[in-house]
Design a protein around this motif. Structure first.
Motif, PDB file in Angstrom:
ATOM      1  N   TYR A  91       0.879  -1.169   0.000  1.00  0.00           N
ATOM      2  CA  TYR A  91       0.000   0.000   0.000  1.00  0.00           C
ATOM      3  C   TYR A  91       0.913   1.214   0.000  1.00  0.00           C
ATOM      4  CZ  TYR A  91      -4.596   2.086   1.082  1.00  0.00           C
ATOM      5  OH  TYR A  91      -5.794   2.767   1.046  1.00  0.00           O
ATOM      6  N   HIS A 160      -2.795  -5.316   8.490  1.00  0.00           N
ATOM      7  CA  HIS A 160      -2.339  -3.974   8.892  1.00  0.00           C
ATOM      8  C   HIS A 160      -3.542  -3.052   9.095  1.00  0.00           C
ATOM      9  CE1 HIS A 160       1.713  -5.235   7.777  1.00  0.00           C
ATOM     10  NE2 HIS A 160       1.156  -5.785   6.726  1.00  0.00           N
ATOM     11  N   MET A 163      -3.848   0.734   8.183  1.00  0.00           N
ATOM     12  CA  MET A 163      -3.829   1.230   6.801  1.00  0.00           C
ATOM     13  C   MET A 163      -5.143   1.867   6.372  1.00  0.00           C
ATOM     14  SD  MET A 163      -1.745  -1.584   4.579  1.00  0.00           S
ATOM     15  CE  MET A 163       0.055  -1.714   4.686  1.00  0.00           C
ATOM     16  N   TRP A 166      -5.289   5.540   6.927  1.00  0.00           N
ATOM     17  CA  TRP A 166      -4.244   6.436   6.432  1.00  0.00           C
ATOM     18  C   TRP A 166      -4.851   7.516   5.531  1.00  0.00           C
ATOM     19  CZ3 TRP A 166       0.285   2.487   5.154  1.00  0.00           C
ATOM     20  CH2 TRP A 166       0.798   2.021   6.368  1.00  0.00           C
TER      21      TRP A 166
END
Lengths: 211, 211
Positions: A91, A160, A163, A166
């Protein structure tokens, strides 16, 4: 009876501390649920190492640094825990040099150390029996296949969870490494012969999963 | 009195387990003895990260893989614990592609993650506040200066005691990365501006050492 109760209390406390430290020392989540395959089974071992890892170093060519190989720490996922397909997804944002480099030159490699997942015991990180793998290939944006995009996004966000939150303004996109060559050392005697087909076709579900 | 004795025993046991797990979980030696500098002090932070780490990914250009950037897990040292000079030294053999690549093309980089030393807490390895550094430069054999060779060998063998016993027939040699550029992210807002001079001249001894 009193002594037995006290002994039980001490035991409980120790079990608690054991569990607590195993899960939290160095802030590493315990991803390990599949037992370590034998080093001889190169394909299964490689798939295990990739599926149990959560980060590695992604390499690209930095044309703005005289064409130097530029390694960058990144998180990745090849699927849901214990259900990886072997292809690492990332990513990335073009605010970071790695994604910018890949858009100019797709040549890339991705390197993982077994030392990072904590199964090397007291061995040195460079000891050949502490495994390391480098997947060499092309780093590409995942856009065309909506099924693959969904698979990759679920794989990434499950391993994760951060993420998902984000910043949207950073334009993170999903990338993947199309593997062309595999370099793995997991024992003495040099790299293990291993083709990309053998790696991708290894049957992970034939392998013991520890509950 | 009896209760106090028992409480003391339990406490001792807990302290023992705490010490044991801190030192042995995941087989990582506890190298950390210097406290983590503030992210704002880029030079000191970078030197701290390098000096506390024991391994990273060393990247070279693989001409036999179509010029792909090739990352490889290696051990390294920049000096005795808490007395590093900032230059990473490696112990490599040309049986391994990294040393062979460097002898053909010295362009290289070396990448370290703070995640590997366990001070990122619960942050994702790709979170900008979990630091990462890439030193970009030229990978060279250390041969000319006997003083540097002695320094590097002591630095390597102290941090990696296994190395001294590695097979003589493999012709391990000491290499170093001559740093030309530094890429470090240790907080939000992109890479920290940091010159090689600032990095090399940072005063490590001005920083708090935890006994």
């Amino acid at each position: 009876m009193n002594i037995i109760n006290r002994a039980a209390s001490i035991l409980l406390l120790l079990v608690f501390f054991l569990a607590f430290f195993q899960n939290s020392v160095h802030g590493r989540p315990l991803l390990l649920s599949m037992s370590r395959p034998k080093p001889d089974d190169a394909a299964l071992f490689a798939r295990w190492l990739v599926s149990q890892s959560s980060w590695g170093v992604l390499n690209t060519i930095a044309s703005d640094m005289g064409g130097a190989p530029f390694g960058n720490v990144v998180s990745f996922s090849d699927g849901l825990p214990d259900k990886g397909h072997g292809i690492p997804y990332f990513y990335l944002t073009t605010l970071d040099p790695t994604a910018r480099n890949a858009l100019k030159d797709q040549r890339s490699s991705f390197t993982i150390s077994e030392y990072a997942i904590g199964t090397c015991g007291k061995k040195d990180p460079e000891n050949p029996s502490c495994a390391k793998i480098t997947l060499v290939g092309k780093l590409k944006v995942v856009t065309e296949d909506p099924k693959e995009t969904t698979f990759a996004q679920t794989a990434l966000f499950t391993k994760h969870p951060e993420m998902e939150g984000w910043p949207k303004s950073h334009d993170f996109q999903i990338y993947k490494l199309e593997i062309e060559e595999i370099f793995m050392i997991n024992w003495f005697g040099g790299p293990k012969p291993l083709t990309v087909d053998q790696y991708l076709q290894a049957k992970m579900d034939s392998h013991t999963v520890i509950a």
